[in-house]
Design an enzyme around this catalytic site. Structure first.
Site, PDB file in Angstrom:
ATOM      1  N   SER A 183       0.865   6.782   0.980  1.00  0.00           N
ATOM      2  CA  SER A 183      -0.148   5.498   0.794  1.00  0.00           C
ATOM      3  C   SER A 183      -0.574   5.812  -0.216  1.00  0.00           C
ATOM      4  CB  SER A 183      -0.365   4.883   2.232  1.00  0.00           C
ATOM      5  OG  SER A 183      -1.989   5.550   2.246  1.00  0.00           O
ATOM      6  N   TYR A 184      -0.978   4.412  -1.232  1.00  0.00           N
ATOM      7  CA  TYR A 184      -2.124   4.152  -2.078  1.00  0.00           C
ATOM      8  C   TYR A 184      -3.556   5.042  -2.595  1.00  0.00           C
ATOM      9  CZ  TYR A 184      -4.798   1.799  -5.591  1.00  0.00           C
ATOM     10  OH  TYR A 184      -4.812   0.534  -6.573  1.00  0.00           O
ATOM     11  N   PRO A 185      -3.255   5.803  -3.154  1.00  0.00           N
ATOM     12  CA  PRO A 185      -4.158   6.789  -3.641  1.00  0.00           C
ATOM     13  C   PRO A 185      -5.778   6.454  -3.537  1.00  0.00           C
ATOM     14  CG  PRO A 185      -3.173   6.364  -5.640  1.00  0.00           C
ATOM     15  CD  PRO A 185      -2.475   5.557  -4.561  1.00  0.00           C
ATOM     16  N   SER A 211       0.770  -1.125  -0.474  1.00  0.00           N
ATOM     17  CA  SER A 211      -0.234   0.035   0.222  1.00  0.00           C
ATOM     18  C   SER A 211       0.765   1.667  -0.023  1.00  0.00           C
ATOM     19  CB  SER A 211      -0.060   0.182   1.191  1.00  0.00           C
ATOM     20  OG  SER A 211      -2.148  -1.060   0.908  1.00  0.00           O
TER      21      SER A 211
END
Length: 721
Positions: free
Chosen positions: A321-323, A139
């Site tokens: 972190s992962y959008p 992530s």
């Protein structure tokens, strides 16, 4: 010697994954040198987003190439993907590596989500890959996360259901979109509108809600009203109140308002009732993509697509972190990293004033730390790879700052306000209400500034039963206001909460479960499609529906295509496929039946269509822009003709000689016009093109084709000639 082959979703992502290892760059891939995790080394290559696409109708049946009612519905037996011609070169690099005898296994390193599953697995399918597959699922792109991710790879079967869901979604959307767009475009052409009417499972119900608001505004008739205010004097204290009766302050008779004002002037007044209420407001939740897009639009008027691009860039730099997360919560594992992240942030001058924090940890706070509410990804948070905001380009700096402030704010206490309501009676007959607000504790609002001022000021400290006098009265005239237009940011919220527009309560619950229309990853794209296809216009961040949009929604009428209902049922079944609890084949059969019904319904309804009141004469595709098939020049590779192929410019000799020369219509975010392509192919410089975008920065340049490559020519280079 055996090598794993890592396949990332994008070039930047691939380079970031390799950055933690010793490596050598090659053309279209990177060779990772032996290291602790890959003792013999590895190869890493990448897609460029979607390297593949669903084949067009004519690839199944030549008769389906022409748009004709008699060929509808279009229902392929099975679906085929093909290589996107503008990305054929990179596909060949990937395929060669997949087939390389030294490669013994493959690591799928696409984005950790449905779309990432689809992109990489489709490429592997077209490459004919049979080698063992493992899945990198992370992530964030920090060095620590990358190393840990490669040490703990998932098995192929762990994420395959997500691929099945994404594949079913893509094929089903193709079926509905292809048939609905063709049938409505063809039928509306008979009404004199020579344009393409794009119809989609998510875009059309979203458009229907926008058109509904547009019509409410158009049909709204403002009505005048009058309100009476009074200024009270209680010893040395003054405050204002508004006349009310049965909870209503507006009068539709100006003469009555004038009489009330005259009656109350200089009359005795008494505080008849005093209410004080203390309210506490908790810090907002951490961001998911939708809430970040909505907040950025409010603060900076960023279109949702721009916010997604900016946060994606921050993610690829490894600093957030992962959008594309749909969660606003984190697990205990992430919460345990917060003290270290916050300590680094405290060294930034922008954030130093907020430290030390009132709360050192939120590890036990279930408002933010809740494993049950974390699906594939946790909330969007800054990573331990902290950077000074000032070192980032302006747009990225603003988004990073918002994400950082949310994390800091959740370590602050509640904002506390006192709300006071005073009921003042004049001459024992007329009642006036006064409201005041006073902040007791700033709490988290110290970190997240609010541009909105409190509606009510501070009232003086009066007591119940206290007596005074009316020193002045005033009559204010106003008009009722139409509903407000949506902003682009509110469209994201509108799509997410579309379930409230469904009358069926059970379906409304389903809609809430699947979180409305579209997904975190697709909503910004849907809004962009509505703009590109001239269904909506955005002026000063306000959304307007065009006559083209009104025509389509009027034509569809009350059919399921314009209702969130279909998406509610659809998303529920797709989620079940993603969890391995439903079969994709059964879902596709239902979608084929739906496509047939869409065509039948449109044909039957067309005879009754009435578009009076709409400017239908203006709805036609501008011929000057319709360039598909037009020649752009000679092919630099084989001397054939380069023609406009819709999404790109390509060699017309592709089928005869296999020439794969192509030019993308979009380079670093800028569309390249036919006129400029003609200059390129003639060996000339293009006009100056403004707004190229790379690594979050924009620049202006001309283009020139030299030595088999595109060159950027900047102003300094030009003046130096």
């Amino acid at each position: 010697m055996s090598f794993p082959l890592i396949i990332a979703e994008k070039p930047d992502q691939g380079r970031t994954l390799c950055s933690v290892f010793p490596h050598v760059k090659r053309e279209g891939y990177i060779e990772i040198r032996p290291n602790e995790i890959f003792p013999e080394g590895a190869f890493c290559t990448w897609a460029i987003g979607h390297l593949t696409q669903l084949a067009p109708p004519e690839h199944y049946n030549p008769a389906w190439k022409q748009w004709k009612l008699e060929t509808l519905p279009i229902l392929p037996e099975t679906f085929k993907y093909e290589v996107t011609k503008s990305k054929y070169k990179q596909f060949q690099i990937v395929k060669k590596l997949v087939k390389d005898a030294r490669v013994t296994n493959i690591i799928h390193a696409g984005d950790a989500g449905r779309e990432g599953e689809l992109i990489i697995r489709n490429i592997l399918h077209l490459c004919g890959a049979k080698k063992p597959l493992r899945r990198l699922w992370i992530s964030s792109l920090t060095p620590q996360s990358i190393r840990e991710g490669f040490r703990h790879l998932l098995h192929d079967e762990d994420t395959r259901p997500l691929y099945d869901e994404a594949y079913a979604r893509a094929c089903a959307d193709w079926l509905v979109g292809m048939n609905a767009s063709r049938v409505y475009s063809l039928l509306l052409r008979r009404k004199g509108m020579r344009d393409v009417f794009s119809v989609g499972r998510v875009q059309t119900p979203t458009l229907a809600l926008i058109v509904k608001r547009e019509l409410e505004i158009e049909h709204f008739k403002p009505e005048p009203f009058w309100e009476v205010t009074a200024m009270f004097q209680f010893d040395d204290k003054q405050y204002e109140g508004k006349w009310v009766k049965d909870g209503e302050s507006r009068l539709n008779d100006p003469a009555m308002a004038a009489r009330i004002a005259a009656f109350c002037r200089q009359k005795p007044a008494e505080v008849a009732e005093l209410k004080k209420e203390k309210k506490e407001f908790q810090p907002p939740l951490l961001f998911n993509l939708s809430s970040l897009q909505a907040a950025a639009n409010r603060a900076f008027q960023f279109p949702p697509k721009k916010t997604l691009d900016l946060v994606q860039s921050l993610y690829q730099k490894g600093i957030v972190s992962y959008p594309r997360s749909d969660s606003q919560y984190v697990t205990k594992g992430e919460a345990e990293t917060f003290p270290g992240i916050l300590e680094k942030l405290s060294a930034c001058p922008e954030y130093a004033p907020y430290f030390p924090l009132p709360k050192r940890s939120i590890l036990q706070n279930k408002r933010y730390v809740n494993e049950k509410k974390v699906s594939d990804h946790y909330a969007i948070i800054p990573t331990e790879q902290v950077v000074a905001p000032g070192s980032l380009p302006d747009g990225e700096k603003k988004i990073y700052d918002m994400i950082v402030r949310r994390l800091i704010a959740v370590h602050y206490g509640n904002a506390v306000f006192h709300y006071t309501t005073v009921k003042t009676v004049v001459d024992s007959r007329a009642v006036f209400l006064s409201k005041g607000t006073q902040m007791e504790a700033e709490g988290w609002r110290k970190v997240i500034f609010s541009k909105e001022k409190e509606k009510d000021g501070i009232l003086p400290d009066v007591k119940q039963g206290e007596k005074g006098v009316v020193i002045d009265t005033n009559v204010k005239e106003g008009k009722t206001q139409p509903p407000k237009r949506y902003t682009e940011g509110q469209l994201i919220t509108l799509m997410k909460t579309a379930g409230k527009y469904i009358e069926d309560r059970e379906l409304e619950k389903v809609m809430a479960e699947v979180e409305g229309l579209g997904t975190e990853a697709t909503r910004a794209g849907v809004i962009t499609i509505l703009k590109d296809r001239k269904y909506i216009e955005v002026k000063k961040n306000q959304v307007y529906a065009t006559d083209k949009a009104k025509v389509l929604i009027r034509a569809i009428g009350g059919k399921i295509l314009a209702s969130p209902e279909m998406t509610a049922k659809w998303e529920k079944r797709l989620r079940e496929i993603g969890k391995g609890a439903a079969e994709a084949a059964a879902f596709m059969e239902q979608t084929k039946k739906l496509s047939e019904k869409i065509v039948q319904d449109a044909v039957q309804a067309a005879a009754e269509w009435d578009f009076s009141g709409l400017k239908t004469d203006d709805i036609k595709r501008p011929e000057s822009k319709y360039t598909i098939g037009k020649k752009a020049g000679k092919c630099p590779a084989c001397g054939g003709d380069i023609v406009d192929k819709g999404d790109f410019y390509g060699c017309s000799a592709y089928r005869k000689s296999g020439c794969t020369f192509t030019l993308s219509k979009s380079i670093l975010g800028k569309k390249i016009s036919l006129a400029n392509v003609r200059k390129l192919l003639a060996g000339e410089e293009t006009n100056m093109i403004k707004g190229f975008r790379k690594n979050g920065k924009t620049f202006d340049a001309k283009l020139k084709w030299e030595d088999g490559k595109l060159r950027f020519i900047f102003a300094k280079q030009q003046t130096g000639r």
